[in-house]
Design an enzyme around this catalytic site. Sequence first.
Site, PDB file in Angstrom:
ATOM      1  N   ALA A 125      69.634  16.131  54.856  1.00 22.34           N
ATOM      2  CA  ALA A 125      68.906  16.731  55.293  1.00 22.34           C
ATOM      3  C   ALA A 125      69.052  18.829  55.085  1.00 22.34           C
ATOM      4  O   ALA A 125      68.072  19.161  54.685  1.00 22.34           O
ATOM      5  CB  ALA A 125      68.615  17.008  56.876  1.00 22.34           C
TER       6      ALA A 125
ATOM      7  N   GLY B  60      66.944  21.138  55.371  1.00 23.57           N
ATOM      8  CA  GLY B  60      65.362  19.905  55.838  1.00 23.57           C
ATOM      9  C   GLY B  60      64.509  20.646  55.080  1.00 23.57           C
ATOM     10  O   GLY B  60      63.258  20.849  55.556  1.00 23.57           O
TER      11      GLY B  60
ATOM     12  N   LYS C 228      63.232  19.495  51.965  1.00 22.16           N
ATOM     13  CA  LYS C 228      62.026  17.687  52.350  1.00 22.16           C
ATOM     14  C   LYS C 228      62.285  17.040  53.437  1.00 22.16           C
ATOM     15  O   LYS C 228      61.045  16.621  53.412  1.00 22.16           O
ATOM     16  CB  LYS C 228      62.943  16.657  51.100  1.00 22.16           C
ATOM     17  CG  LYS C 228      63.195  17.716  49.942  1.00 22.16           C
ATOM     18  CD  LYS C 228      63.692  16.020  48.878  1.00 22.16           C
ATOM     19  CE  LYS C 228      63.458  16.345  47.247  1.00 22.16           C
ATOM     20  NZ  LYS C 228      64.259  18.016  47.276  1.00 22.16           N
TER      21      LYS C 228
ATOM     22  N   ASP D 113      68.461  12.590  49.308  1.00 23.82           N
ATOM     23  CA  ASP D 113      68.384  14.218  49.019  1.00 23.82           C
ATOM     24  C   ASP D 113      69.943  14.326  48.628  1.00 23.82           C
ATOM     25  O   ASP D 113      70.350  15.187  48.211  1.00 23.82           O
ATOM     26  CB  ASP D 113      67.869  15.103  49.390  1.00 23.82           C
ATOM     27  CG  ASP D 113      67.696  16.240  48.565  1.00 23.82           C
ATOM     28  OD1 ASP D 113      67.736  15.691  46.980  1.00 23.82           O
ATOM     29  OD2 ASP D 113      67.077  17.678  48.942  1.00 23.82           O
TER      30      ASP D 113
ATOM     31  N   CYS E 136      68.425  16.480  42.066  1.00 29.86           N
ATOM     32  CA  CYS E 136      67.709  17.949  41.033  1.00 29.86           C
ATOM     33  C   CYS E 136      68.184  17.521  39.813  1.00 29.86           C
ATOM     34  O   CYS E 136      69.281  18.927  39.376  1.00 29.86           O
ATOM     35  CB  CYS E 136      68.060  18.534  41.496  1.00 29.86           C
ATOM     36  SG  CYS E 136      68.625  20.132  42.784  1.00 29.86           S
TER      37      CYS E 136
END
Length: 429
Positions: free
Chosen positions: A238, A241, A243, A307, A360
Amino acid sequence: MTPAAHVSAAIEILDDLAQRRRPAAEALKDWGASHRFAGSKDRAAIASLVFDALRKAASAAWIMGADSPRARMLGALREARGMDAAAIAALCTGERHAPSPLTDDERARLETATLDGAPDHVRGDYPEWLAERFAAAFGDRAAEEGAALAARAPVDLRANILKGSREQALAKLSHLNPQPTPLSPIGLRIEAGQGRGPALSAETAYVKGFVEPQDEASQLASLLCAAAPGEQVLDLCAGGGGKALALAGQMHNKGQLYAYDADGRRLMPIHERLERAGARNIQVRQPKGQADVLADLEGRCDLVLIDAPCTGTGTWRRHPDAKWRLAPGALELRLKEQAALLEQAVRFVKIGGRLAYVTCSLLRDENEEQVAAFLAGHSQFSALSGAVATEKAGLPELARFASPHGAGLRFSPATSGTDGFYVCVMQRG
């Protein structure tokens, strides 16, 4: 300070970066602390010059036939700012803190040198050691993609639908002339200028939680998770935070979202952001030594989001210094971390649940190849096709970004006008 003095200062900072290989933000902060006479506008102008030189470091050095801080700065004035030799010479007089006058060779190169015949990594301004990987990802478009990653990024915001609609957010920020993002239905875009972007901390719409900074591709990654009200969701990495907040909006504060990160320090900003956003269905799970703080989520989650930590090659528009500090060893480390996270996530995904893998990065190693290796070892999971994943998210027009290299979707500055992102949604059978 004069514009010429700004250029001198930028060259000085570039020299510091060349010697110490540290984040540009640190070097700029140290320079400002030791040059108190420089006002905020001066520091902003100098930072803009430094980042332009970092964006165009390879092409600028090629143009100038040298790789010194001065050469990169002079070349960037032409390549990034479109200044001709006469305009650059006017800044380089040697008077009153200005750079020394152009040599005959410097002037000649600024007047006549081109990138004709330069290799892709020079024309695209990315490290030579990544040339093969960029070619694998983009083929004959590698230089074009690299050049897009070397451009300035706009300021993208996400409308917090827990507080109001995108239309309301656009109205609240109308003085900044925001535009709707073309792909995300909840995004706003403020185009970049030469200087700093807007000071969001001074904007009422931000302070009261109507908008959050988030690149459009990151917004799309959250939307493609298709989180629904009432679901049980785990954000396994996370961080601050971003997303998790976006997913809470999609869930309309219904159901439960668990925000976890193995590095508890990265979670610290999330608490203030939750308060500002009005997100009430997020439960922050801090790591506690050897305790298994996620044990109660085993086999219960409708959605697990990874992520993943990655090389960040897709974010170079915003962090141009990072691409020159990235080393091959960092990639190898990230690949191991990603594989471990995918393995860890299996434990929490319930039968019929979804596992969303996001980076990313634009490298196939971290994206399609990582997912392929995971699927090969976990037959109970299958990747949703681009058409199915986008249809489930209510964004069928995004199917055109399906990866040509395997499962998942790819976004990049050259193809989608966003940061570089990869998204793959897998389902447990």
